[in-house]
Write an enzyme that holds these catalytic residues in place. Structure first.
Site, PDB file in Angstrom:
ATOM      1  N   CYS A 139       0.832  -1.218   0.000  1.00 46.55           N
ATOM      2  CA  CYS A 139       0.000   0.000   0.000  1.00 46.55           C
ATOM      3  C   CYS A 139       0.862   1.262   0.000  1.00 46.55           C
ATOM      4  O   CYS A 139       0.607   2.207  -0.758  1.00 46.55           O
ATOM      5  CB  CYS A 139      -0.930  -0.021   1.206  1.00 46.55           C
ATOM      6  N   HIS A 218      -2.293   5.595   6.333  1.00 40.73           N
ATOM      7  CA  HIS A 218      -0.901   6.054   6.429  1.00 40.73           C
ATOM      8  C   HIS A 218      -0.855   7.500   5.931  1.00 40.73           C
ATOM      9  O   HIS A 218      -1.686   7.915   5.110  1.00 40.73           O
ATOM     10  CB  HIS A 218       0.015   5.264   5.497  1.00 40.73           C
TER      11      HIS A 218
HETATM   12  P1  NAD Z   1      -5.390 -10.715   6.540  1.00 42.41           P
HETATM   13  O1  NAD Z   1      -4.810 -11.337   7.762  1.00 42.41           O
HETATM   14  O2  NAD Z   1      -6.406  -9.641   6.687  1.00 42.41           O
HETATM   15  O3  NAD Z   1      -6.037 -11.837   5.611  1.00 42.41           O
HETATM   16  C1  NAD Z   1      -5.357 -13.026   5.307  1.00 42.41           C
HETATM   17  C2  NAD Z   1      -6.386 -14.112   5.032  1.00 42.41           C
HETATM   18  O4  NAD Z   1      -5.704 -15.309   4.670  1.00 42.41           O
HETATM   19  C3  NAD Z   1      -7.235 -14.458   6.255  1.00 42.41           C
HETATM   20  O5  NAD Z   1      -8.568 -14.729   5.817  1.00 42.41           O
HETATM   21  C4  NAD Z   1      -6.577 -15.720   6.808  1.00 42.41           C
HETATM   22  O6  NAD Z   1      -7.484 -16.532   7.503  1.00 42.41           O
HETATM   23  C5  NAD Z   1      -6.141 -16.380   5.511  1.00 42.41           C
HETATM   24  N1  NAD Z   1      -5.018 -17.296   5.642  1.00 42.41           N
HETATM   25  C6  NAD Z   1      -4.010 -17.264   6.537  1.00 42.41           C
HETATM   26  N2  NAD Z   1      -3.135 -18.258   6.293  1.00 42.41           N
HETATM   27  C7  NAD Z   1      -3.625 -18.954   5.221  1.00 42.41           C
HETATM   28  C8  NAD Z   1      -3.196 -20.082   4.520  1.00 42.41           C
HETATM   29  N3  NAD Z   1      -2.069 -20.713   4.850  1.00 42.41           N
HETATM   30  N4  NAD Z   1      -3.961 -20.503   3.481  1.00 42.41           N
HETATM   31  C9  NAD Z   1      -5.098 -19.869   3.108  1.00 42.41           C
HETATM   32  N5  NAD Z   1      -5.553 -18.778   3.768  1.00 42.41           N
HETATM   33  C10 NAD Z   1      -4.831 -18.343   4.811  1.00 42.41           C
HETATM   34  O7  NAD Z   1      -4.155 -10.221   5.675  1.00 42.41           O
HETATM   35  P2  NAD Z   1      -4.135  -9.041   4.616  1.00 42.41           P
HETATM   36  O8  NAD Z   1      -3.970  -7.764   5.349  1.00 42.41           O
HETATM   37  O9  NAD Z   1      -5.257  -9.185   3.676  1.00 42.41           O
HETATM   38  O10 NAD Z   1      -2.730  -9.319   3.922  1.00 42.41           O
HETATM   39  C11 NAD Z   1      -2.576 -10.194   2.810  1.00 42.41           C
HETATM   40  C12 NAD Z   1      -1.399  -9.719   1.993  1.00 42.41           C
HETATM   41  O11 NAD Z   1      -1.683  -8.401   1.523  1.00 42.41           O
HETATM   42  C13 NAD Z   1      -0.073  -9.619   2.759  1.00 42.41           C
HETATM   43  O12 NAD Z   1       0.985  -9.862   1.855  1.00 42.41           O
HETATM   44  C14 NAD Z   1      -0.041  -8.149   3.161  1.00 42.41           C
HETATM   45  O13 NAD Z   1       1.259  -7.682   3.409  1.00 42.41           O
HETATM   46  C15 NAD Z   1      -0.639  -7.515   1.923  1.00 42.41           C
HETATM   47  N6  NAD Z   1      -1.194  -6.168   2.110  1.00 42.41           N
HETATM   48  C16 NAD Z   1      -1.918  -5.862   3.213  1.00 42.41           C
HETATM   49  C17 NAD Z   1      -2.409  -4.566   3.357  1.00 42.41           C
HETATM   50  C18 NAD Z   1      -3.177  -4.141   4.578  1.00 42.41           C
HETATM   51  O14 NAD Z   1      -3.157  -2.987   4.929  1.00 42.41           O
HETATM   52  N7  NAD Z   1      -3.888  -5.025   5.241  1.00 42.41           N
HETATM   53  C19 NAD Z   1      -2.176  -3.615   2.367  1.00 42.41           C
HETATM   54  C20 NAD Z   1      -1.483  -3.984   1.216  1.00 42.41           C
HETATM   55  C21 NAD Z   1      -0.984  -5.268   1.098  1.00 42.41           C
END
Ligand code: NAD
Length: 339
Positions: A139, A218
């Site tokens: 992000c 942010h």
């Molecule tokens: P999150 O924790 O909100 O969601 C992750 C999901 O994946 C959850 O539903 C969890 O239950 C599931 N999960 C966990 N382990 C798993 C597995 N082994 N197999 C299948 N499902 C599984 O995480 P998020 O914030 O959505 O982050 C996901 C990616 O996006 C990461 O790389 C993060 O760095 C990136 N990201 C996050 C944001 C943010 O602000 N949240 C912004 C940009 C990028």
């Protein structure tokens, strides 16, 4: 072609990507993958999204909860054109996707080295055209690229210094800190500068980062040394014609990230999301060849349209990045400079 998109991980990013896919005329959700029947799994089922369990072992948990699944991730991958991996970083699915010979997109928590190709639709669409594995940058990196790349393209940039004031956790997350502290990243540059360079290798950029006790957005304080002297109006014109940016200002009553999030809710955005980077017009200040500004980043949603364009590029559904962005943005209700 209607692209069938699998979404592995249905959390913060996954549920937003699923919604954005279902809004596109040329895509459909083949299925979303969860490990356990959390509330998000019930909502996915209510939305009519095909629900899959991550593993065979996970199926019983869904059955016990009275929430049947269509099968496992392994089976879903056989029935999809591409998978968007929205699981936490280092979940380790690369080998499976390669075995299944399916194109895959990861998110910014992963390192550039996982795919060797980091993505933002404005500068990197062509590179991702037909690619098998792409990482959509984080992000914060997306936010910096959205304002800096148009300046590189239209004016020329000598270097950038950005200070990132980072939200400590997402709003739903009750586990992370800091609680009552300001936590600097002591390694300078923070990882964000090199991450921007994974998309814009010629850019000279230094970043510092500080986490603060907020969950909304942010905020970046950015200083750019330009290759020539231009006016504030020239800068605003460049950004006005660039994708996925909006201007806010104190005159509109927007003095903090709180009012920006209220604006997104009042704009009737799904979940109150703001896909655009919000630049404070009042803050844009030019002294000679130096430009200074503040911008705010909605961490939960700015990368979502980039995932949609990555799908179109990798599946070679549209060869013009501006046309793909226009399709994505029109479907998602994003404010557009295109017309
Ligand atoms: P999150 O924790 O909100 O969601 C992750 C999901 O994946 C959850 O539903 C969890 O239950 C599931 N999960 C966990 N382990 C798993 C597995 N082994 N197999 C299948 N499902 C599984 O995480 P998020 O914030 O959505 O982050 C996901 C990616 O996006 C990461 O790389 C993060 O760095 C990136 N990201 C996050 C944001 C943010 O602000 N949240 C912004 C940009 C990028």
């Amino acid at each position: 072609m209607t692209a069938r998109v699998a979404i592995n991980g249905y959390g913060t990013i996954g549920k937003r990507v699923a919604e954005a896919v279902s809004l596109q005329e040329d895509m459909e959700v083949a299925g979303v993958v969860k490990r356990s029947p959390t509330f998000e799994a019930y909502i996915a089922a209510d939305l009519g999204l095909p629900l899959y369990a991550a593993t065979k072992e996970n199926i019983k948990g869904f059955e016990d909860a009275g929430l049947p699944v269509e099968g496992t991730l392994d089976e879903l991958l056989d029935d999809a054109d591409i998978v968007v991996d929205c699981t936490p970083k280092k979940s380790g699915y690369k080998e499976l996707y390669q075995k299944k010979k399916i194109k895959a997109i990861w998110q910014g928590g992963e390192k550039h080295e996982l795919t060797g190709l980091s993505f933002n639709a404005y500068p990197a669409y062509e590179k991702a055209y037909g690619a098998d594995m792409v990482r959509v940058v984080s992000c914060n990196t997306t936010g910096l690229i959205r304002t800096v790349y148009p300046l590189m393209k239209e004016i020329g940039v000598k270097n950038v210094l950005a200070t990132l004031i980072r939200r400590a956790a997402d709003p739903w997350d009750s586990k992370k800190g800091p609680i009552n502290a300001i936590e600097p990243v002591l390694k300078i540059p923070s990882h964000h500068g090199p991450d921007v360079q994974s998309v814009l290798p010629s850019l000279d950029i230094q970043t510092t980062a500080v986490a603060v006790p907020t969950t909304l957005m942010h905020l970046h304080s950015v200083a750019v040394k330009l290759e020539k002297e231009v006016s504030k109006d020239d800068i605003l014109d460049v950004w006005d014609a660039s994708p996925r940016l909006i201007f806010v200002d104190a005159g509109m009553g927007i003095r903090s990230t709180a009012q920006i999030m209220e604006l997104a809710k009042d704009m009737d955005r799904s979940r109150g999301d703001l896909y655009e980077i919000a630049v404070w017009e009042d803050s844009v200040h030019v002294v000679g060849d130096m430009l200074y500004y503040y911008q705010a980043i909605h961490q939960e949603s700015d990368v979502v349209p980039e995932n949609i364009d990555a799908i179109r590029a990798m599946l070679q559904m549209e060869d013009d990045n501006m046309k793909s962005m226009e399709m994505t943005d029109r479907a998602m209700g994003i404010i557009m400079p295109y017309e």
